[in-house]
Motif scaffolding. Structure first.
Motif, mmCIF file in Angstrom:
data_model
loop_
_atom_site.group_PDB
_atom_site.id
_atom_site.type_symbol
_atom_site.label_atom_id
_atom_site.label_comp_id
_atom_site.label_asym_id
_atom_site.label_seq_id
_atom_site.Cartn_x
_atom_site.Cartn_y
_atom_site.Cartn_z
ATOM 1 N N ASN A 129 -32.768 72.002 34.581
ATOM 2 C CA ASN A 129 -33.939 71.917 35.643
ATOM 3 C C ASN A 129 -34.734 72.925 35.274
ATOM 4 O OD1 ASN A 129 -33.066 69.623 36.935
ATOM 5 N ND2 ASN A 129 -31.544 70.764 38.122
ATOM 6 N N ALA A 130 -34.883 73.316 33.983
ATOM 7 C CA ALA A 130 -35.295 74.695 34.098
ATOM 8 C C ALA A 130 -37.003 74.483 34.037
ATOM 9 C CB ALA A 130 -35.239 75.288 32.349
ATOM 10 N N GLU A 131 -37.420 73.544 33.768
ATOM 11 C CA GLU A 131 -39.308 73.225 33.905
ATOM 12 C C GLU A 131 -39.411 73.159 35.194
ATOM 13 O OE1 GLU A 131 -40.681 70.035 31.875
ATOM 14 O OE2 GLU A 131 -42.712 70.807 32.362
ATOM 15 N N ARG A 132 -38.608 72.493 35.922
ATOM 16 C CA ARG A 132 -39.071 72.171 37.577
ATOM 17 C C ARG A 132 -38.819 73.973 37.976
ATOM 18 N NH1 ARG A 132 -35.488 70.083 42.500
ATOM 19 N NH2 ARG A 132 -34.115 71.927 41.872
ATOM 20 N N PHE A 133 -38.063 74.673 37.711
ATOM 21 C CA PHE A 133 -37.771 75.862 38.076
ATOM 22 C C PHE A 133 -38.993 76.884 37.804
ATOM 23 C CE2 PHE A 133 -36.306 80.126 38.435
ATOM 24 C CZ PHE A 133 -35.562 80.218 39.753
ATOM 25 N N PHE A 134 -39.549 76.845 36.661
ATOM 26 C CA PHE A 134 -40.364 77.965 36.114
ATOM 27 C C PHE A 134 -41.883 77.452 36.299
ATOM 28 C CE2 PHE A 134 -36.551 79.414 34.005
ATOM 29 C CZ PHE A 134 -36.506 80.782 34.380
ATOM 30 N N ASN A 135 -41.988 76.070 36.573
ATOM 31 C CA ASN A 135 -43.449 75.643 36.235
ATOM 32 C C ASN A 135 -44.565 76.178 37.427
ATOM 33 O OD1 ASN A 135 -43.200 73.766 38.408
ATOM 34 N ND2 ASN A 135 -42.859 72.244 37.202
ATOM 35 N N GLN A 136 -44.177 76.858 38.397
ATOM 36 C CA GLN A 136 -45.161 77.356 39.351
ATOM 37 C C GLN A 136 -45.287 78.964 39.185
ATOM 38 O OE1 GLN A 136 -44.133 75.631 43.307
ATOM 39 N NE2 GLN A 136 -43.109 74.291 42.035
ATOM 40 N N VAL A 137 -44.633 79.439 38.044
ATOM 41 C CA VAL A 137 -44.520 81.109 37.840
ATOM 42 C C VAL A 137 -46.104 81.384 37.611
ATOM 43 C CG1 VAL A 137 -44.041 82.968 36.579
ATOM 44 C CG2 VAL A 137 -42.216 81.113 37.136
ATOM 45 N N LYS A 138 -46.593 82.398 38.220
ATOM 46 C CA LYS A 138 -48.262 82.776 37.913
ATOM 47 C C LYS A 138 -48.073 84.183 37.103
ATOM 48 C CE LYS A 138 -50.498 79.823 40.411
ATOM 49 N NZ LYS A 138 -49.060 78.987 41.001
ATOM 50 N N THR A 139 -47.096 84.930 37.524
ATOM 51 C CA THR A 139 -46.974 86.327 37.015
ATOM 52 C C THR A 139 -45.789 86.870 36.525
ATOM 53 O OG1 THR A 139 -48.753 86.873 38.655
ATOM 54 C CG2 THR A 139 -47.830 88.596 37.521
ATOM 55 N N ILE A 140 -45.654 87.286 35.338
ATOM 56 C CA ILE A 140 -44.237 87.979 34.930
ATOM 57 C C ILE A 140 -44.684 89.604 34.733
ATOM 58 C CG2 ILE A 140 -42.255 87.956 33.242
ATOM 59 C CD1 ILE A 140 -43.082 85.251 32.520
ATOM 60 N N ILE A 141 -43.605 90.236 35.463
ATOM 61 C CA ILE A 141 -43.814 91.889 35.204
ATOM 62 C C ILE A 141 -42.547 92.095 34.393
ATOM 63 C CG2 ILE A 141 -43.768 93.876 36.532
ATOM 64 C CD1 ILE A 141 -44.497 92.239 38.862
ATOM 65 N N PHE A 142 -42.807 92.887 33.033
ATOM 66 C CA PHE A 142 -41.703 93.567 32.412
ATOM 67 C C PHE A 142 -41.543 94.982 32.733
ATOM 68 C CE2 PHE A 142 -43.005 89.748 30.623
ATOM 69 C CZ PHE A 142 -41.921 89.143 29.996
ATOM 70 N N ASP A 143 -40.647 95.421 33.307
ATOM 71 C CA ASP A 143 -40.443 96.875 33.422
ATOM 72 C C ASP A 143 -39.899 97.460 32.450
ATOM 73 O OD1 ASP A 143 -40.879 99.034 34.828
ATOM 74 O OD2 ASP A 143 -39.863 98.769 36.476
ATOM 75 N N GLU A 144 -39.997 98.821 32.085
ATOM 76 C CA GLU A 144 -39.585 99.606 31.216
ATOM 77 C C GLU A 144 -39.425 98.665 29.722
ATOM 78 O OE1 GLU A 144 -38.465 102.403 31.637
ATOM 79 O OE2 GLU A 144 -38.662 102.637 33.753
ATOM 80 N N LEU A 145 -40.756 98.165 29.425
ATOM 81 C CA LEU A 145 -40.868 97.382 28.086
ATOM 82 C C LEU A 145 -40.533 98.073 26.896
ATOM 83 C CD1 LEU A 145 -41.906 94.556 27.437
ATOM 84 C CD2 LEU A 145 -44.105 95.289 27.225
ATOM 85 N N HIS A 146 -40.999 99.493 26.848
ATOM 86 C CA HIS A 146 -40.684 100.402 25.588
ATOM 87 C C HIS A 146 -39.188 100.056 25.387
ATOM 88 C CE1 HIS A 146 -40.292 102.800 29.349
ATOM 89 N NE2 HIS A 146 -39.288 103.711 28.353
ATOM 90 N N SER A 147 -38.612 100.120 26.303
ATOM 91 C CA SER A 147 -37.059 100.196 26.146
ATOM 92 C C SER A 147 -36.525 98.847 25.769
ATOM 93 C CB SER A 147 -36.263 100.901 27.354
ATOM 94 O OG SER A 147 -35.270 99.824 27.859
ATOM 95 N N LEU A 148 -37.124 97.778 26.246
ATOM 96 C CA LEU A 148 -36.574 96.314 25.975
ATOM 97 C C LEU A 148 -36.877 95.933 24.697
ATOM 98 C CD1 LEU A 148 -37.317 94.200 29.233
ATOM 99 C CD2 LEU A 148 -35.179 94.103 28.068
ATOM 100 N N VAL A 149 -38.023 96.171 24.336
ATOM 101 C CA VAL A 149 -38.688 95.555 22.936
ATOM 102 C C VAL A 149 -37.884 96.262 21.857
ATOM 103 C CG1 VAL A 149 -40.895 94.927 23.713
ATOM 104 C CG2 VAL A 149 -40.573 97.213 22.986
ATOM 105 N N VAL A 150 -37.166 97.166 21.809
ATOM 106 C CA VAL A 150 -36.574 97.652 20.488
ATOM 107 C C VAL A 150 -35.183 97.216 20.316
ATOM 108 C CG1 VAL A 150 -38.097 99.868 20.403
ATOM 109 C CG2 VAL A 150 -35.904 99.622 21.778
#
Lengths: 847, 242
Positions: free
Chosen positions: A154-175
């Motif tokens: 049911n992923a599509e139903r769950f996510f299709n109303q998302v407006k905003t995604i906030i990624f915190d500590e992105l500098h640490s995630l991306v590496v």
């Protein structure tokens, strides 16, 4: 950008929010309003700001306002399902929990119609199930949970109303590979909800454009990189950092910095709250122990590291929050943005290894931007003094040395493809197009993708013998489908890219009549490999006390109270971060320029002076090589300053070549700064007589055949392969409590590695492991750059005895793993012994 | 000169001689035992087609294990030219394994059997070794004072067995090394598993202590890359888990 403050009038800020700021005597900051305006116009944005700039509130403000305005519109009666409006994704579970607490206040105080929930690996199953049916408006979660939710039917139903995604500590995630997995997840999220606006929150980095690209879908057909917008706050007071001054003798080697314990204690007494950062758990334990030894005022000093029992950690965090602690000794578990209240001073014990890392850690003090952070560096040995000095200089000019981003890992891609098959049948072309919108995979060749597909389906072997057992299979309508629902279950159990070292619980029990009891308190957990170095009866420091190791029972390490005064100090205590190339250059600059030495402690300056008199100090571009005899062996010491990992690889390759050149090498040892190889034959005279050419020895071509030949047997390569095998799903992860006992039923990845190497050396997993190793455990990239740099710049000194600069690495012999010995040597040495190195220092410093 | 002739006179480089019930054997670094007086090569736990056995359950191990195992065995047979080969059981990973062997692999087995007595001792994985592949099958085999069987029995004398996949671990200064090994005490021996992709059981496990009644007599012969390292059991460490 200037950090001016505004009232928020004439902006997107609704009255109720303006009032809320005003009631607190606050004003919305310019970057908060800027981000708000951009988010509401649908522009994804990267916000780079130091800690204390109100970054988190800035990130959530657009969503809170949106939800406030949309109240009633969003939830229509009779609507069967409405998904979350905002996702907040952080690398740390604890951070998600912390943020939830911080969001509660504004939501309650403004009475906003907003629900907030966390979802992590710790969330109970029933709650996770309920969240799938009735999600909150704002879901605070981790990359692994996103992968799991996306693999749901049911992923599509769950996510299709998302407006905003906030990624915190992105500098640490991306590496990390977690970042790779998340980027693929983001690509899928954009497909479910194309209008998503992303907001990245990050500490200062060297290359913001890498992160800006990461935040938005890529389309590289025409070679252009799409980027999110950027708001960068550079303001704030410069931190006030110094190197600890001490009258004590500075150690030659080691990582403990215990010489400075009295000075450190004095600093704690003089400040309201002090945060002490160390690089490893061992250092934390030791420092904590020693601080309490001198803590005659009984100051409340606590410790926090990832191996401690969760309950214990929560207690410490709570005490810190209420300001009832004077000092806390911590490892990198606190690197990320958890709010720790009013820290007045940050003491960094041991060298920081990177200028950006130092800035982030020092930024923990004085959580207000307008007041300078105060930090003190405590180098643990003489080379670290140079490193700290280089870090200080870098900090002064605001230099950053975070690494460039690499291409996305292939083992992660394998996992993702299976996950997408679990969600729904797919066309290969569609999935490929989607994957290429993720920045780390934007340049993925179709041929590689096809190999990944084959790997997921049948293992990807040239010998097509597993077709009938395929996990995914192309059906008549052209879609790929999972062949069995059991595979989806398997995927869920194995999701994620964090491969933890096997750990055992440490349980404190008691001895009665010479027998070890059963019950007792769990102190925390410890890595299996650490226990391997212990014999029953050995003592070690754990959770702030000296404990006696009694033995292993099932999956627990049993310990008892020990009356011992000095614990065994672990042989490997240096930490895992290599010295950044930027700081390495800084150290070389200091060495080559005696004019800078007057700012160094006298002992260090004297050490360098004697080195200058007895040998030479390398120029900025030079690689200094020293050869000298000692006892019955002959040493070659190189000073590349490229970090321990690159040095280990270099050491392996050099010993191979020296073997071929008949110098009869016996082994080597590597530190962050130098590398020492020892041989039976007289290297100086071999060089003099032209039997050994250093130029040939250090030629770049060692990265060719020699490297390949060695890699095949390298245990570091095997470890890298193991991770790839686990992440890609070739073999399953071990799960606590589910280990097979007795005879091993699982197949060890080492065996698979050997077979693949021999029979299918270009298999995709070997490729993946090779790429990982060249940037990770083996640091081949860096080694290659170094060899190129020093070509025609070798500076050889033939000495009659050890030089001052050589002392630190020589002292590590016998303490650090000796890699020259490899497995065969360990086997051969079981009956042998090694002569101790003593009187080194006197010998080196005698003029 | 064939390796077998060298063995008649002296132990080849890297191998060790061991004596069981007065009979002289040579343990080779490849993990096999050679009995010069009987010109017999003994090999344990080939586990052929383990890869495809796992693949059936969705774990795609490299499908090259059988050919790799047989390739190594073929090389040994070429240099030793034994008159007899005893495969000590678990030669096949499951009862259907022989049917999954490729034609090339079957041909290699047939070639190796030419002019030799080939004995498939049965094991728990292969209770009925496929005689269709050639050779003869039996549950145990006695030659002089020596008895060959798959699973070692408590109290047995003169027994050579496999089944347990013995491994031992020794500690260097910085880390430990774990390798397959022979374990013997002069009256009985257990061979390491020869098959590719076969794991091992640490000799500190209880399964061994009940078999070797005289701990002082135990010798451990660990397989190095090109030679055998004989170590005292006092140097061997248990695994931390599993």
């Amino acid at each position: 950008m200037d950090e001016s403050q505004t009232t928020g009038q004439g902006t997107d800020l609704p009255q109720i929010f303006q009032d809320w700021f005003a009631e607190r005597g606050w004003q919305p900051r310019a970057h908060q309003l800027d981000l708000l305006a951009r988010a509401h116009s649908g522009q994804s944005t990267l916000l780079i700001a130091p800690t204390g700039a109100g970054k988190t509130l800035a990130g959530f403000l657009p969503s809170l306002i949106d939800l406030y305005r949309e109240d009633g519109l969003r939830r229509k009666p009779g609507m069967a399902f409405f998904g979350p409006h905002t996702l907040y994704i952080s690398p740390l579970k604890a951070l998600a929990v912390d943020i939830a607490r911080n969001l509660e206040a504004p939501i309650r105080e403004m009475d906003l119609p907003v629900t907030v929930e966390t979802r992590t690996g710790d969330t109970p199953a029933h709650k996770r199930q309920r969240q799938k049916e009735r999600p909150p408006d704002i879901l605070l979660t981790t990359p692994e949970q996103i992968a799991l939710l996306l693999a749901d039917k049911n992923a599509e139903r769950f996510f299709n109303q998302v407006k905003t995604i906030i990624f915190d500590e992105l500098h640490s995630l991306v590496v990390s590979k977690r970042g790779d997995l998340l980027s693929l997840g983001l690509a899928r999220l954009f497909r479910h909800a194309p209008e998503i606006t992303t907001i990245g929150l990050s500490a200062t980095v060297a290359n913001p454009q890498d992160l800006q690209a990461w935040l938005v879908p890529q389309n590289r057909e025409h070679g252009e990189v799409s980027e999110a917008g950027l708001i960068e706050i550079t303001g704030g007071a410069k931190p006030d950092i110094s190197i600890l001054e001490t009258e004590e003798r500075l150690p030659w080697a080691g990582h403990t910095a215990l010489y400075a314990i009295d000075n450190i204690y004095r600093q704690i007494k003089e400040h309201k709250t002090t945060l002490l950062f160390v690089n490893t758990r061992f250092q934390a334990e030791l420092l904590f122990q020693e601080l309490w030894r001198v803590n005659e005022d009984g100051l409340p000093i606590a410790m926090h590291h990832g191996s401690l029992d969760v309950g214990q950690r929560r207690k410490v965090e709570a005490a810190m929050g209420t300001g009832s602690l004077r000092a806390i000794v911590a490892t990198s578990t606190l690197d990320l943005g958890i709010d720790w209240g009013d820290v007045e001073l940050v003491i960094h014990v041991g060298a920081p290894k990177g200028a950006s890392r130092l800035a982030q850690r020092i930024g923990r003090s004085n959580h207000r931007m307008d007041v300078p952070s105060k930090g003190i560096l405590v180098p643990a040995n003489r080379f670290e003094v140079l490193e700290c000095k280089a870090a200080l200089d870098a900090n002064y000019i605001g230099a950053q040395d975070t690494p460039r981003l690499h291409d996305g890992a292939l083992d992660v891609l394998c996992q993702h493809v299976l996950g997408m098959a679990c969600a729904a049948p797919f066309q290969a072309d569609d999935l490929f197009a989607e994957i290429k919108t993720a920045a780390p995979y934007a340049d993925l060749p179709r041929a590689t993708f096809d190999k990944v597909m084959e790997f997921v389906a049948t293992g990807g072997y040239a010998l097509k013998s597993y077709e009938r057992y395929a996990k995914i299979r192309k059906t008549e309508d052209g879609t790929w489908r999972l062949t069995h629902p059991r595979l989806a279950q398997q995927y869920r159990i194995n999701v994620g890219t964090i491969i933890e070292n096997p750990t055992l619980l440490v349980r404190m029990t008691s001895r009665k009549n010479g027998r070890v009891g059963r019950g007792g308190r769990v102190l925390g957990k410890v890595e299996e490999y650490f226990l391997e170095t212990l014999e029953p009866g050995d003592t070690f420091l754990f959770a702030g006390q000296i404990v006696r190791f009694e033995g292993i029972r099932e999956t627990e390490a049993l310990v008892t109270k020990s009356a011992a005064d000095t614990p065994k100090i672990p042989s490997f205590a240096g930490g895992k971060f290599p010295l950044s190339t930027y700081l390495a250059q800084g150290v070389r600059n200091i060495l080559s320029d005696p004019k800078t030495w007057n700012s160094l402690p006298d002992q260090v300056a004297e050490w360098l002076e004697i080195q200058k008199a007895r040998s030479v100090l390398p120029g900025k571009r030079e690689l200094l090589l020293e050869t000298f005899p000692r006892a019955d062996k002959h040493y070659l010491i190189a000073y590349p300053f490229e970090g321990r990992l690159a040095h280990q690889t270099l050491g392996m390759l050099l010993t191979r070549r020296l073997e071929r050149m008949k110098a009869r090498p016996l082994g080597f040892v590597a530190t962050d700064y130098a590398l020492g190889v020892w041989c039976l034959r007289d290297l100086s005279s071999m060089i003099r007589r032209g039997e050994l050419s250093l130029d040939a020895l250090f030629d770049e071509d060692m990265l060719g055949d020699d490297l390949e030949a060695w890699l095949r047997e390298s245990f570091m390569m095997k470890r890298t392969f193991r991770n790839a095998a686990l992440i890609s799903g070739l073999i399953e992860k071990r799960h606590p409590g589910k280990e097979k006992s007795g005879r091993q039923v699982t197949v060890s990845s080492d065996l698979i590695y050997d077979v693949l190497n021999e029979h299918e050396p270009d298999h995709i997993l070997l490729q993946a492991a090779w790429v990982d190793a060249s940037t990770g455990l083996l640091d081949i990239e860096r080694l290659g750059a170094m060899l190129k740099r020093v070509k025609n710049h070798l500076r050889h000194m033939s000495l009659d005895r050890i030089s001052p600069l050589a002392v630190p690495v020589m002292l590590q012999i016998g303490k650090e793993p000796v890699f020259g010995s490899a497995d065969e040597m360990i086997l051969a040495e079981v009956a042998g012994n090694v002569s101790p190195l003593d009187d080194l220092i006197e010998e080196a410093m005698r003029l | 000169m064939a390796l077998a002739e060298i063995i008649q006179d002296e132990v080849p480089l890297g191998s060790v001689r061991l004596t069981l019930m007065g009979q002289s054997f040579v343990a080779l670094p490849e993990g096999v035992l050679y009995w010069p007086d009987e010109a017999t090569l003994i090999v344990a736990d080939l586990h052929l087609e383990k890869g495809s056995s796992f693949a059936r359950k969705g774990t795609f191990l490299p499908p090259y294990d059988s050919r790799a195992t047989l390739g190594r065995l073929e090389r040994l047979i070429k240099s030793l030219q034994p008159a007899r080969i005893i495969a000590l059981g678990d030669s096949f990973h499951d009862v259907a394994a022989a049917n999954r062997l490729g034609t090339d692999e079957c041909a290699v087995i047939n070639l190796m059997q030419q002019g030799r007595d080939w004995v498939w001792v049965s094991g728990n994985h292969d209770p009925y070794p496929p005689e269709a592949l050639g050779g003869r099958a039996c549950d145990e085999l006695s030659i002089g004072p020596i008895i060959f069987r798959h699973e070692p029995m408590a109290g047995a004398k003169g027994e050579i067995a496999g089944h347990l996949h013995p491994c031992s671990k020794v500690r260097g200064r910085a880390r430990s090394v774990r390798r397959p090994c022979f374990i013997e005490d002069g009256t009985r021996a257990i061979l390491p598993a020869f098959g590719e992709l076969t794991g091992g059981l640490n000799i500190c496990n209880d399964a061994f202590s009940s078999l070797f009644e005289q701990p002082d007599a135990i010798c451990i012969h660990m397989l190095g890359d090109r030679q055998i390292y004989s170590v005292s059991p006092s140097h061997c460490r248990p695994d931390r888990r599993g």
